[in-house]
Design an enzyme around this catalytic site. Structure first.
Site, short mmCIF file in Angstrom:
data_model
loop_
_atom_site.label_atom_id
_atom_site.label_comp_id
_atom_site.label_asym_id
_atom_site.label_seq_id
_atom_site.Cartn_x
_atom_site.Cartn_y
_atom_site.Cartn_z
N GLU A 1 4.19 -10.25 15.33
CA GLU A 1 3.59 -10.73 16.57
C GLU A 1 4.06 -12.16 16.84
O GLU A 1 4.46 -12.51 17.95
CB GLU A 1 2.07 -10.68 16.45
CG GLU A 1 1.34 -10.86 17.76
CD GLU A 1 -0.18 -10.75 17.60
OE1 GLU A 1 -0.87 -10.82 18.61
OE2 GLU A 1 -0.63 -10.60 16.45
N ARG B 1 0.81 -1.21 0.00
CA ARG B 1 0.00 0.00 0.00
C ARG B 1 0.85 1.27 0.00
O ARG B 1 0.38 2.33 -0.40
CB ARG B 1 -1.00 -0.04 1.16
CG ARG B 1 -2.11 -1.08 0.93
CD ARG B 1 -3.16 -1.08 2.02
NE ARG B 1 -2.66 -1.63 3.27
CZ ARG B 1 -2.79 -2.91 3.63
NH1 ARG B 1 -3.41 -3.76 2.86
NH2 ARG B 1 -2.30 -3.31 4.78
#
Lengths: 182, 258
Positions: free
Chosen positions: B182, B145
């Site tokens: 994560e 993006r």
């Protein structure tokens, strides 16, 4: 229509900024690398200008760009001609409701997705990618747009590999490129 | 609750906002005229919109080589309530998708912004106004993006565009930087020779969350001697404290979303 603009003086600069990387992503493939074009602000601007000059004032309401290198060329064109930019993505990248179109690779299949509701019936659309090879991806992109009732006006790429006959795979849809590479 | 603002360095000025949230699991899509298309059903939920937020304009970037880029020399922000009229449309054009890519995550979807030609134009203009004439020669955009917002900015300010990519996408010689996710790690790559020592660079992505990806991009550029002037994103998720993870690197965002 093939519009290989040999006479436009900007083409030479654009073509000379594209570098060929041998044996990428696998042996035997001469990869056309547009990242070096992006390092030359004038050549990059000329590239976008050539597309904008062609499509401005043609009532095009959608520029659909194919992930990921179509994301580099599509938005500047969309912004200049006042069209929406619609990303066409690999599976599971777009959040929310999507429609999918499967297409064939050399070995196996892949899938392209578009958001539901992004494009409306009657929208006049361009499909943008950095390069057309076999035309499989562009075909899938066109199908996605046509399934929701858009009119695909033209497919547009910086580079064409004519030996791979992608142009024929586009089912009569017009293709516009700046540079051919044999 | 989402707030729209422009932040600069460590002196953010926040305004409290009231918003209405769509019910969980419900997603709306904007119409061309600015309304929203609900999915086909007889239920008409409240429209999800941004209301009553303000934004503050930070002081402009320091000039070439000036020490004003450093945190210590940045002037404190007086309480200004300058509202850039473009921000409201930008913020309301972003849609939130609950539980994507996994349960519990409220995903900030910028694709709806790209469908609003004026709001997309305004987004780019806000960045260009900030960075034009500041001797920035490199705009680095993070896949994928960042590839949407970076090139229009680069073209407008006359800088090169350098894509920062996932592994094995860039052909030829690359340098890599590993960073934490994560669960596990990922890698970011940049072409060798794309940038030169001494160049001044921006890093662009659509959103900053934990700041891990932006940090990796900063390290890649600094490893080859580039000066990272600022990181710029459309959206910040301040609760994830990404800004702090950038250390002394300034962050500029248009919209903040809690």
């Amino acid at each position: 229509m093939s519009a290989y603009r040999e006479k436009d003086p900007r083409i030479h600069g654009i073509q000379s900024r594209i570098r060929v990387v041998p044996n990428f992503p696998k042996p035997g493939i001469m990869f056309q690398d547009i990242t070096t074009l992006l390092l030359d602000p004038k050549a990059f601007k000329d590239t976008v200008d050539l597309f904008v000059e062609r499509y401005r004032g043609k009532n095009i309401s959608v520029v659909a760009g194919i992930e990921a290198r179509g994301f580099i060329f599509g938005p500047p064109i969309a912004l200049e001609i006042g069209a929406k930019f619609v990303p066409l993505r690999k599976p599971k990248k777009l959040p929310g409701k999507v429609i999918s179109e499967e297409y064939e690779l050399e070995y196996g299949r892949d899938c392209l997705e578009m958001h539901l509701g992004a494009v409306e019936p009657g929208d006049r659309a361009l499909v943008v990618d950095d390069l057309i090879a076999t035309g499989g991806t562009l075909c899938a992109a066109m199908k996605l747009l046509e399934r929701v009732g858009a009119d695909v006006v033209e497919c547009t790429c910086v580079i064409e590999l004519p030996d791979l006959k992608g142009r024929e795979r586009l089912n009569g849809k017009a293709l516009y490129v700046l540079v051919e590479s044999h | 609750m989402r707030r729209a603002l422009i932040l600069y360095s460590s002196n953010p000025i926040y305004s409290q906002l009231s918003t209405t949230r769509a019910p969980p699991g419900y997603v709306v899509f904007p119409k061309r005229d600015g309304g929203w298309i609900p999915p086909s059903s007889s239920y008409q939920p409240p429209v999800f919109r941004m209301r009553n937020y303000k934004c503050t304009l930070p002081p402009p970037l320091g000039s070439v080589g000036a020490a004003s880029d450093s945190v210590a020399n940045r002037p404190k922000m007086a309480s200004q309530d300058e509202q850039d009229p473009r921000i409201s449309k930008i913020s309301s054009a972003i849609r939130v998708i609950p539980n994507f890519p996994k349960p519990g995550i409220m995903f900030q979807d910028i694709t709806t912004l790209l469908l609003d030609t004026k709001a997309f134009r305004d987004t780019i203009d806000l960045f260009v106004e900030r960075y034009r004439g500041k001797d920035i020669s490199v705009v680095a955009g993070i896949e994928a993006r960042g590839f949407i917002f970076g090139p229009p900015i680069a073209l407008a300010i006359g800088a090169k565009f350098v894509p920062m990519r996932k592994p094995n996408k860039l052909p030829g010689e690359v340098i890599s930087e590993e960073y934490s996710l994560e669960y596990g790690t990922d890698k970011m790559e940049m072409h060798v020779g794309a940038v030169q020592a001494g160049e001044r660079a921006l890093i662009i992505d659509d959103l900053i969350a934990t700041g891990g990806t932006l940090c990796a991009a900063i390290r890649l550029l600094e490893r080859v001697g580039v000066q990272v002037v600022e990181c710029a994103c459309v959206i910040e998720l301040p609760e994830l404290k990404g800004r702090e993870r950038l250390g002394d690197k300034p962050l500029f965002v248009l919209v903040s979303s809690d």
